[in-house]
Design an enzyme around this catalytic site. Structure first.
Site, short mmCIF file in Angstrom:
data_model
loop_
_atom_site.label_atom_id
_atom_site.label_comp_id
_atom_site.label_asym_id
_atom_site.label_seq_id
_atom_site.Cartn_x
_atom_site.Cartn_y
_atom_site.Cartn_z
N MET A 352 -1.17 -32.83 -38.21
CA MET A 352 -1.44 -31.99 -39.37
C MET A 352 -1.51 -30.53 -38.94
O MET A 352 -2.19 -30.19 -37.98
CB MET A 352 -2.76 -32.43 -40.03
N GLU A 353 -0.81 -29.68 -39.71
CA GLU A 353 -0.55 -28.31 -39.30
C GLU A 353 -1.68 -27.32 -39.57
O GLU A 353 -1.42 -26.12 -39.64
CB GLU A 353 0.71 -27.81 -40.02
N ASN A 354 -2.93 -27.77 -39.75
CA ASN A 354 -4.04 -26.86 -40.04
C ASN A 354 -3.87 -25.53 -39.32
O ASN A 354 -3.64 -25.50 -38.11
CB ASN A 354 -5.36 -27.48 -39.61
N GLU A 387 4.97 -28.88 -36.44
CA GLU A 387 3.68 -28.33 -36.86
C GLU A 387 3.60 -26.82 -36.62
O GLU A 387 3.01 -26.09 -37.41
CB GLU A 387 2.52 -29.05 -36.15
#
Ligand SMILES: *[C@@H]1O[C@H](CO)[C@@H](O)[C@H](O)[C@H]1NC(C)=O
Ligand SMILES: *[C@@H]1O[C@H](CO)[C@@H](O)[C@H](O)[C@H]1NC(C)=O
Ligand SMILES: *[C@@H]1O[C@H](CO)[C@@H](O)[C@H](O)[C@H]1NC(C)=O
Ligand SMILES: *[C@@H]1O[C@H](CO)[C@@H](O)[C@H](O)[C@H]1NC(C)=O
Ligand SMILES: *[C@@H]1O[C@H](CO)[C@@H](O)[C@H](O)[C@H]1NC(C)=O
Ligand SMILES: *[C@@H]1O[C@H](CO)[C@@H](O)[C@H](O)[C@H]1NC(C)=O
Ligand SMILES: *[C@@H]1O[C@H](CO)[C@@H](O)[C@H](O)[C@H]1NC(C)=O
Ligand SMILES: [Zn+2]
Length: 925
Positions: A352-354, A387
């Protein structure tokens, strides 16, 4: 058929390029993204005079009203969790927090709507930001429907004059192991020692779970600045999106600790303006491998043992290179001062590319050169590149609403191939996009149940509407369409367009290609893709939507970029030229020709295949198989395209053929066709097996990535079709391992373990099982878990199935894939089907809780179904459990029934032809 375009031969083909034109995603993307790239919030012009009437009650749709615009949040989060349990202490799986959100009121309102889910909100205070005046709060309601609205009624009207207000909330929530919102994960430092258990807190907000952590305006366009403080036990570390600020509290907070432990409050500097779905928080006992990139500090976090063993090294070497590549390509610096990446033992998605704190599964970030295969490495590079691309596409510029999710995912997916190509130029990864994204996208996009890339905002409202968009269409078709655009306008123009910031981009691209936006619509707003049919005798070209089960009358037209080559074969006995369209598969479409041209192309493959570009050799095979399934051509045409493989050593065509032949194997591996088919495959694969034999026997590794992959194909096809040297080789290497030395290269472990166990006995199986139990590295465990499913012995397979019900033997997260592996084995198919029917209540209870995987269980276990008897069993199964009992498998079961009906039909129509063909072609000349 779509409307025909008539051309004369030769030169006239070129006119197709003009009449059947191209596409553009950038324009559309920038239109969508433009709103968010602005530095200021998208404030509607404030109305300074009170307007009436003001709205009361919930908004008519599931979207937040536009009366309030968030500006920034001040968030405190305190997870009550031990990373290591002190003696005889219970874990405390909950968290407390408070949040102040400052927002601007731009339209009169008497209530505040934001989102909250599964939170106990214990205090709500609203004040005027400047005067500090208290605004009276009436009833607050947590809407228990799909809206997830948290409604706060006010005792007075907020005037839409642009004033700022502060909403303070205090709340509590649970830390579950549900991989959503703020969650808890546990893992063992060492296997099977209870005392070695470790815990951590991680988060996953996308798409709609930030609302499970704190009350917030949880829509992607509701961007704000976040000031985060995490209060955590002092033997732990905390990370969030931005860089760590100074520690503001150190020492015991007596009111908050039951055991007298020390707490630390870590304050993070304010984030850039960003969407809630990109927030990330974690508390853990991890260590990191650090590198500097300019003023950006890059840290790769993982379990201390993994960092010590060097498993984070590869990620920490390639990440700065990928970052630099994107900065150059986009001409925009990475805006944060740090980039953290963390490998988590439990993570729902792949990664997940937070923004500033990217989270990964361990298998997507940690690389061990002694254990990981090349495809493990490729996966790691690809996920990192994906990502990191999101740090621009998605994080800096964001779609206004989820209906345009494909812009995020299509872009990140397409860019990841360029990013990986930059760090691993020897891999030729740019070509592999055709096998890894485009062919799979075309497969799902040829079903009646497919959907367009872009939907309307109104079509995407509930959390499950949103989740459903994270599929192969958004990722793979999105990437395919962007690659087509890039090839059409030229990659340098594509990036020149990207380099210009904001609104300028539209002007610069559109002035050159002013019809691009309307052209693009066909590809983004229409479902599916075309098959172009070309009659090389008459010059007629036509198009229609390509659908496997044609029901006709779609009436869709695309503007198609045509690339082609024409060639007169040098040494062909047949006269004339052949025409080949869609060079390198840059276009997202299939091509069908008149029979004469097909035969000339096949003739060229057989006489000298190098005249046909590599990617197109794979395309011809893939198109032919799919055209046959959709009944455009006879089933013998695709089979004929596989004949030349006896002289082919390249991965691309082999992989295309094997992917497509898989369907034939499933349909026929329990019938009299399988003998001749295996004989044919043995004949075709033997030269390929020999081509790699030196590498295989000396345990050396071919240089080219695609050769490494094709070596695996050679071994798995040769061994599974009983080529004696192959089975001998696998057995020998496996016995060496049993005697103490494992010299099987990581790349070949899966396939060699599988072949050895397939032809081995109970002792071999038990040995592999012991190795599985002892393995500590996730990728090695996965390889063994797969190989154990390869045995031909029914009783071993049955015992293995029983193991899946015992979590000390097979971890819960691996149960579904283990049963699937067993079902893929023809010897295990019927067992697995009996097993899931027999244990359905337990399986659906354990895995029915929203996980998609029970659906995949039905999907894979019924893959071979092609008889009337099996269809009746499926229908009986459906009758035995009502809708509730099937849970998330309801849809999968319906699809399985539909597929079985289609298979029955297909087998009936083609069986005899296929049998005759294999009988004839399996003769040794
Ligand atoms: C967050 O921090 C910024 C910068 O210090 C500050 O301007 C803003 O008011 C803070 N937000 C809240 C809600 O306190
Ligand atoms: C926990 O147990 C270990 C060994 O059993 C002991 O040395 C240690 O003092 C104990 N710690 C506490 C906090 O009781
Ligand atoms: C929010 O929580 C933090 C940490 O517990 C505390 O220091 C702070 O005073 C709280 N804020 C308010 C306004 O109560
Ligand atoms: C929320 O409140 C309910 C009712 O008081 C309680 O049962 C539950 O445990 C609370 N949850 C949390 C996470 O505090
Ligand atoms: C192609 O065109 C020729 C000449 O018009 C015609 O005879 C033939 O039937 C066409 N072939 C197909 C497959 O339509
Ligand atoms: C097709 O792809 C190959 C391999 O990547 C490349 O060498 C060739 O130039 C491409 N051809 C065209 C016309 O783009
Ligand atoms: C094709 O689709 C139609 C309508 O969607 C359906 O009734 C029919 O059974 C399908 N046929 C096959 C072979 O899948
Ligand atoms: Zn993504």
């Amino acid at each position: 058929m779509g409307k025909g375009v008539y051309i004369s031969k030769g030169l006239a083909i070129a006119t197709v390029v003009v009449t059947v034109s191209a596409i553009c995603g950038i324009v559309l993307m920038v239109v969508m993204y433009q709103l968010q790239i602005e530095k200021k919030p998208p404030v509607r012009p404030p109305t300074f005079a009170p307007t009436t009437p003001f709205p009361t009650g919930p908004p008519p749709s599931l979207r937040l009203p536009d009366s309030l615009v968030p500006e920034s949040y001040e968030i405190f989060l305190q997870p009550y969790l031990y990373v290591e349990l002190p003696n005889a202490t219970d874990q405390t799986p909950f968290f407390k927090g408070n949040s102040t959100v400052r927002f601007q009121c731009v339209k009169n309102t008497r209530s505040i709507f934001l989102h909250a889910l599964q939170l106990n909100v214990t205090k709500v205070v609203v004040t005027h930001s400047v005067t500090g005046d208290n605004i009276g709060v009436g009833r607050t309601t947590l809407h228990e429907d799909e809206s997830n609205f948290f409604e706060i009624q006010l005792k007075e009207v907020l005037i839409g004059n642009g004033s700022y207000y502060d909403l303070f909330t205090e709340f509590e929530g649970q830390l579950l192991d549900d991989l959503a919102g703020l969650y808890m994960s546990q893992y063992s430092k060492n296997t099977s020692d209870e005392k070695e258990k470790r815990f951590l807190v991680a988060s996953q907000m996308q798409p709609t779970d930030a609302r499970k952590v704190f009350p917030c305006f949880d829509e992607p366009a509701m961007k704000a600045v976040f000031n985060v403080t995490i209060i955590h036990r002092s033997d732990t570390k905390a990370q969030s999106n931005s860089r760590m600020g100074k520690v503001v509290v150190h020492g015991p907070l007596l009111s908050q600790t039951a055991y007298g432990e020390q707490w630390v409050a870590t304050k993070f500097v304010p984030t850039p303006r960003m969407s809630t779905y990109l927030l990330a928080f974690t508390v853990n006992g991890f260590e990191s491998k650090d590198t500097d990139y300019g003023h950006t500090k890059i840290k790769t976090f993982a379990r201390p043992e993994a960092v010590k063993a060097g498993h984070a090294d590869y990620a920490s070497i390639i990440t700065p290179k990928v970052l630099k590549f994107y900065e150059d390509r986009f001409n925009l610096s990475y805006p944060l001062f740090k980039l953290d990446q963390i490998a988590l033992p439990d993570f729902g998605a792949g990664a997940m590319e937070n923004w500033g704190l990217i989270m990964y599964r361990e298998t997507a970030l940690l690389y061990d050169e002694h254990v990981s295969s090349t495809s493990n490495k490729e996966w790691i590079a690809t996920v990192i590149a994906h990502e990191v691309a999101h740090q621009w596409f998605g994080n800096l510029v964001t779609m206004k609403w989820w209906n345009n999710l494909w812009l995020n995912e299509g872009f990140a997916t397409y860019m990841s191939y360029l990013g990986v190509d930059h760090v691993e130029p020897d891999w030729n990864i740019r070509d592999l996009i055709v096998l890894k994204e485009i062919q799979p996208a075309m497969e799902v996009d040829s079903l009646n149940s497919s959907h367009p890339l872009s939907s309307t905002e109104a079509e995407v409202q509930t959390p499950s509407d949103i989740s459903n968009l994270f599929d192969g269409i958004s990722y793979s078709k999105g990437a395919a369409v962007l690659r087509m655009l890039s090839a059409y306008i030229g990659e340098s123009n594509f990036f020149a367009g990207l380099k210009v910031s904001g609104g300028m981009l539209i002007a610069s691209v559109a002035s050159i290609y002013n019809d691009i936006q309307s052209i693009m619509k066909g590809w983004t707003e229409q479902v599916g893709y075309p098959v172009i049919t070309i009659n090389t005798t008459s010059g007629e070209v036509s198009q229609e939507r390509f659908v496997l089960n044609q029901t006709g009358g779609y009436g869709l037209i695309w503007q198609v970029p045509i690339t082609y080559m024409i060639r007169k074969p040098n040494f062909s006995p047949k006269p004339g030229q052949w025409l080949l369209v869609n060079i390198n598969c840059t276009g997202y479409y299939r091509v069908n020709y008149d029979e004469d041209n097909w035969n000339k192309l096949i003739d060229q493959l057989e006489t000298n295949h190098d005249y046909i570009p590599l990617i197109n050799r794979g395309q011809l095979i893939d198109d032919a198989f799919n055209l046959a399934r959709a009944k455009y051509v006879n089933v013998t045409l695709p089979l004929k395209t596989t004949k030349y493989l006896i002289n082919e050593t390249e991965y691309f065509p082999w992989e295309s053929a094997l992917n497509n032949l898989q369907f034939f194997i499933l349909m026929f591996d329990r019938s009299e066709i399988y003998g001749p088919m295996q004989k044919y495959l043995r004949k075709q694969v033997s030269p390929l097996y020999n081509y790699f034999q030196n590498y295989t026997e000396n345990a050396t590794i071919p240089e080219k990535l695609t050769d490494q992959y094709n070596q695996i194909n050679a071994i798995s096809v040769a061994c599974s079709n009983d080529v004696p040297e192959c089975i001998e080789m696998a057995t020998k290497l496996f016995q060496e391992w049993r005697n103490g030395t494992n010299r099987i290269p990581p790349n070949l472990k899966s396939t060699i373990y599988c072949s050895a166990i397939a032809s081995g006995d109970e002792d071999d199986w038990d040995f592999a099982w012991k190795q599985y139990e002892a393995a500590t590295i996730a990728t090695e465990k996965d390889k063994l878990r797969y190989a154990l499913s390869c045995t031909k012995k029914i009783w071993l397979l049955n015992r293995y199935l029983e193991y899946t019900l015992d979590p000390t033997k097979i971890r819960k997260m691996d149960v579904v894939s283990t049963i699937n592996h067993i079902a893929r084995n023809v010897a295990g198919q019927a067992l697995a089907w009996d097993f899931i029917r027999g244990h359905w209540t337990q399986i659906s209870q354990d895995y029915g809780g929203g996980l998609m995987s029970v659906g995949s269980l039905i999907d894979i276990v019924t893959e071979r179904f092609s008889s009337e008897f099996e269809l009746q069993q499926l229908k009986q199964f459906q009758r035995d459990y009502d809708e509730d009992g099937m849970g998330p498998a309801t849809r999968a079961l319906e699809q399985a029934i539909e597929r079985t009906e289609a298979n029955i039909q297909w087998v009936k129509e083609n069986k005899q032809t296929v049998l005759n063909w294999f009988l004839q072609e399996s003769q040794v000349p």
